[in-house]
Design a protein around this motif. Structure first.
Motif, mmCIF file in Angstrom:
data_model
loop_
_atom_site.group_PDB
_atom_site.id
_atom_site.type_symbol
_atom_site.label_atom_id
_atom_site.label_comp_id
_atom_site.label_asym_id
_atom_site.label_seq_id
_atom_site.Cartn_x
_atom_site.Cartn_y
_atom_site.Cartn_z
ATOM 1 N N THR A 290 0.792 -1.213 0.000
ATOM 2 C CA THR A 290 0.000 0.000 0.000
ATOM 3 C C THR A 290 0.833 1.276 0.000
ATOM 4 O O THR A 290 0.406 2.278 -0.535
ATOM 5 C CB THR A 290 -0.922 0.021 1.234
ATOM 6 N N GLU A 291 2.031 1.229 0.575
ATOM 7 C CA GLU A 291 2.771 2.473 0.748
ATOM 8 C C GLU A 291 3.292 3.038 -0.555
ATOM 9 O O GLU A 291 3.594 4.230 -0.650
ATOM 10 C CB GLU A 291 3.925 2.279 1.730
ATOM 11 N N HIS A 292 3.411 2.201 -1.596
ATOM 12 C CA HIS A 292 3.875 2.737 -2.872
ATOM 13 C C HIS A 292 2.731 2.947 -3.849
ATOM 14 O O HIS A 292 2.942 3.075 -5.042
ATOM 15 C CB HIS A 292 4.959 1.847 -3.486
ATOM 16 N N ASP B 3 25.572 -0.987 -1.683
ATOM 17 C CA ASP B 3 24.546 -1.679 -0.905
ATOM 18 C C ASP B 3 23.222 -1.614 -1.660
ATOM 19 O O ASP B 3 22.596 -0.560 -1.755
ATOM 20 C CB ASP B 3 24.412 -1.026 0.477
ATOM 21 N N TYR B 4 22.810 -2.756 -2.212
ATOM 22 C CA TYR B 4 21.594 -2.792 -3.032
ATOM 23 C C TYR B 4 20.314 -2.574 -2.222
ATOM 24 O O TYR B 4 19.226 -2.451 -2.799
ATOM 25 C CB TYR B 4 21.494 -4.134 -3.759
ATOM 26 N N PHE B 5 20.417 -2.538 -0.901
ATOM 27 C CA PHE B 5 19.223 -2.402 -0.060
ATOM 28 C C PHE B 5 19.224 -1.101 0.757
ATOM 29 O O PHE B 5 18.360 -0.914 1.602
ATOM 30 C CB PHE B 5 19.103 -3.605 0.877
ATOM 31 N N ASP B 6 20.180 -0.230 0.508
ATOM 32 C CA ASP B 6 20.224 1.055 1.211
ATOM 33 C C ASP B 6 19.743 2.144 0.262
ATOM 34 O O ASP B 6 20.492 2.663 -0.554
ATOM 35 C CB ASP B 6 21.647 1.333 1.694
ATOM 36 N N PHE B 7 18.473 2.510 0.397
ATOM 37 C CA PHE B 7 17.863 3.537 -0.455
ATOM 38 C C PHE B 7 17.920 4.920 0.201
ATOM 39 O O PHE B 7 17.145 5.799 -0.153
ATOM 40 C CB PHE B 7 16.408 3.170 -0.762
ATOM 41 N N GLU C 43 15.161 7.150 1.750
ATOM 42 C CA GLU C 43 14.265 6.056 1.375
ATOM 43 C C GLU C 43 12.809 6.498 1.478
ATOM 44 O O GLU C 43 11.987 6.180 0.614
ATOM 45 C CB GLU C 43 14.518 4.852 2.269
ATOM 46 N N LYS C 44 12.477 7.216 2.535
ATOM 47 C CA LYS C 44 11.107 7.691 2.719
ATOM 48 C C LYS C 44 10.684 8.585 1.559
ATOM 49 O O LYS C 44 9.561 8.477 1.050
ATOM 50 C CB LYS C 44 10.993 8.445 4.038
ATOM 51 N N LEU D 204 7.776 9.417 -3.632
ATOM 52 C CA LEU D 204 7.782 9.688 -5.073
ATOM 53 C C LEU D 204 7.104 8.563 -5.833
ATOM 54 O O LEU D 204 6.267 8.810 -6.722
ATOM 55 C CB LEU D 204 9.216 9.873 -5.558
ATOM 56 N N ILE D 205 7.460 7.315 -5.525
ATOM 57 C CA ILE D 205 6.867 6.178 -6.237
ATOM 58 C C ILE D 205 5.362 6.141 -6.028
ATOM 59 O O ILE D 205 4.587 5.894 -6.963
ATOM 60 C CB ILE D 205 7.539 4.871 -5.794
ATOM 61 N N SER D 206 4.920 6.418 -4.817
ATOM 62 C CA SER D 206 3.489 6.449 -4.527
ATOM 63 C C SER D 206 2.793 7.540 -5.337
ATOM 64 O O SER D 206 1.719 7.323 -5.911
ATOM 65 C CB SER D 206 3.268 6.677 -3.034
ATOM 66 N N GLU D 207 3.409 8.714 -5.400
ATOM 67 C CA GLU D 207 2.820 9.821 -6.163
ATOM 68 C C GLU D 207 2.783 9.490 -7.654
ATOM 69 O O GLU D 207 1.807 9.811 -8.348
ATOM 70 C CB GLU D 207 3.617 11.100 -5.928
#
Length: 457
Positions: free
Chosen positions: A36-38, A106-110, A126-127, A132-135
């Protein structure tokens, strides 16, 4: 003490059970949140029905505000007819807050962990990326991730027993995911490009099962984390010359999503071969180089040459410029008129759209692409400074595009697909509204150093 120990052993299984149950509940909540968050994917425009926006350029402003900048534009882009945005490599790289992301660590550090000199990436936190992706999703846009699978950077030195040399292959990222050592890289990587090094960086060995598992196969692999947790919808694979096409094919088959590879080669046959092997799209570098020859070299006959879109339009992603080729050359708007009226999936470069060229004119061409440019292509005429082609229509009337690289107005009789039909120039560059003859012939015109696009009124 023994009694107390016995009681502890009795209580311990209960505590473990409760802890596991709590962990499962947390994981379930995380899974729900990740969906849901994206934002919702249900209303996304099908990729390829519109135009892709490359939503960055080389050396965008540092300071961690780029995700917010793009977020403020996605609704306008969607309204203009964009169907997907391509973002730069989003995870922490060796150069931390100064990196454009092509030196991945680090592929998991956004933008979450304090490593490589910063918490945020060059682009933000990351937040902010998730926001942005959600918008973008709420604006009906898909989000394409730039994935660098060839090389890694920022590892510590360790001795490689294969060659007895000290190499930078010890990776212990703070995310705790996909730790790497010499076993995960080409053992002979430090000799030359063909055997495993890119720009001095060690190259991942995709033949290693562990590397495959960590990158795309495992439930918590890089690919699945990008898609299921972060919300990315597709993939742009960087420097695919550095590894075999099956890597991209397996990634795509495992997680799905639109996929395009950067195989930097101007030979249309080579691009067609790679695209077929990888079973994904490819950037049409053959088209890029022929357009540059045509418009900068003032020889529009070069547009007759071989291009990927002519061989396999469903796999060709066309472009006029990108972050590696962001030069301003003569005739750039003519080149956009070409890719936005022809087959293939066209890409708009951020700097061209937002800074260098006319946004109004580009929006007009995007509308033309999305509403008129259907069916296969027939080239009607070319010479040094004139080019005329017809799109023959598919669920629409099609169009005729007339490109002029000369310094004066030009006119030409051409054969359309329309009999006794009034047509007009949908660019507004000409105010003619001629009627085609019974034999479908009509005279059209074009201004100097410009283009016109004709279709039934």
């Amino acid at each position: 003490m023994k009694i107390l120990l016995k009681k502890c052993w009795f209580i311990l299984p209960i505590l473990i059970f409760l802890a596991c149950s709590s962990e499962q509940e947390i994981q379930q909540l995380q899974n729900v949140n990740s969906k849901t968050e994206h934002g919702s994917r249900a209303s996304l425009k099908p990729i390829g029905t519109g135009v892709m926006m490359q939503a960055f350029y080389w050396d965008v402003p540092a300071g961690g505000n780029w995700w917010n900048t793009v977020k403020g534009k996605v609704q306008d882009w969607s309204n203009a007819g964009i169907d997907a945005i391509w973002l730069p490599p989003a995870t922490k790289a060796q150069n931390g807050s100064f990196s454009m992301g092509y030196d991945p660590f680090d592929y998991f550090d956004f933008g979450k962990y304090d490593q490589m000199g910063s918490i945020e990436t060059r682009f933000g936190s990351e937040k902010e990326l998730k926001s942005l992706i959600s918008e973008a999703h709420n604006s009906n846009l898909s989000v394409i991730a730039d994935i660098v699978l060839n090389h890694n950077s920022g590892g510590q030195s360790e001795v490689n027993p294969v060659n007895g040399q000290a190499n930078w292959t010890k990776f212990e990222p703070m995310s705790g995911r996909f730790t790497r050592d010499f076993n995960d890289f080409h053992p002979n990587y430090n000799y030359n490009n063909d055997t495993g090094v890119f720009g001095g960086f060690p190259d991942l060995s995709h033949s290693q099962i562990r590397v495959q598992n960590e990158l795309w196969k495992n439930p918590e692999s890089v690919a699945k984390y990008y898609k299921n947790v972060m919300g990315f919808d597709g993939w742009r694979f960087d420097y695919v010359k550095g590894f075999e096409p099956w890597v991209v094919r397996e990634w795509k088959n495992e997680v799905g999503g639109f996929s395009v590879g950067e195989y930097w080669d101007g030979n249309a046959g080579t691009l067609d071969w790679w695209s077929g092997q990888a079973e994904v799209s490819a950037f049409d570098f053959a088209c890029y180089y022929r357009m540059r020859d045509a418009f900068q070299g003032n020889n529009l006959n070069r547009l007759n040459d071989d291009m990927l879109w002519k061989r396999n339009p469903n796999k060709a992603v066309t472009f006029v410029a990108n972050h590696d080729t962001d030069e301003i050359y003569n005739g750039k708007m003519l080149a956009y008129a070409y890719i936005l009226t022809h087959e293939g999936y066209p890409t708009i470069f951020y700097s061209d759209y937002e800074e260098w060229l006319s946004k109004e004119r580009l929006n007009n061409l995007i509308w033309i692409h999305n509403n008129l440019a259907g069916g296969n292509t027939s080239i009607l005429y070319t010479d040094n400074d004139e080019y005329v082609a017809r799109r023959n229509g598919h669920n629409n009337a099609g169009l005729v595009v007339y490109i002029n690289n000369a310094n004066h107005w030009q006119e030409r009789w051409i054969q359309t697909n329309w009999s006794n039909t009034r047509i007009k120039d949908y660019t507004g560059h000409s105010n003619w509204e001629p009627i085609t003859q019974g034999g479908k012939w009509v005279k059209i015109q074009v201004p100097p150093k410009s283009y016109s696009v004709w279709a039934p009124k």
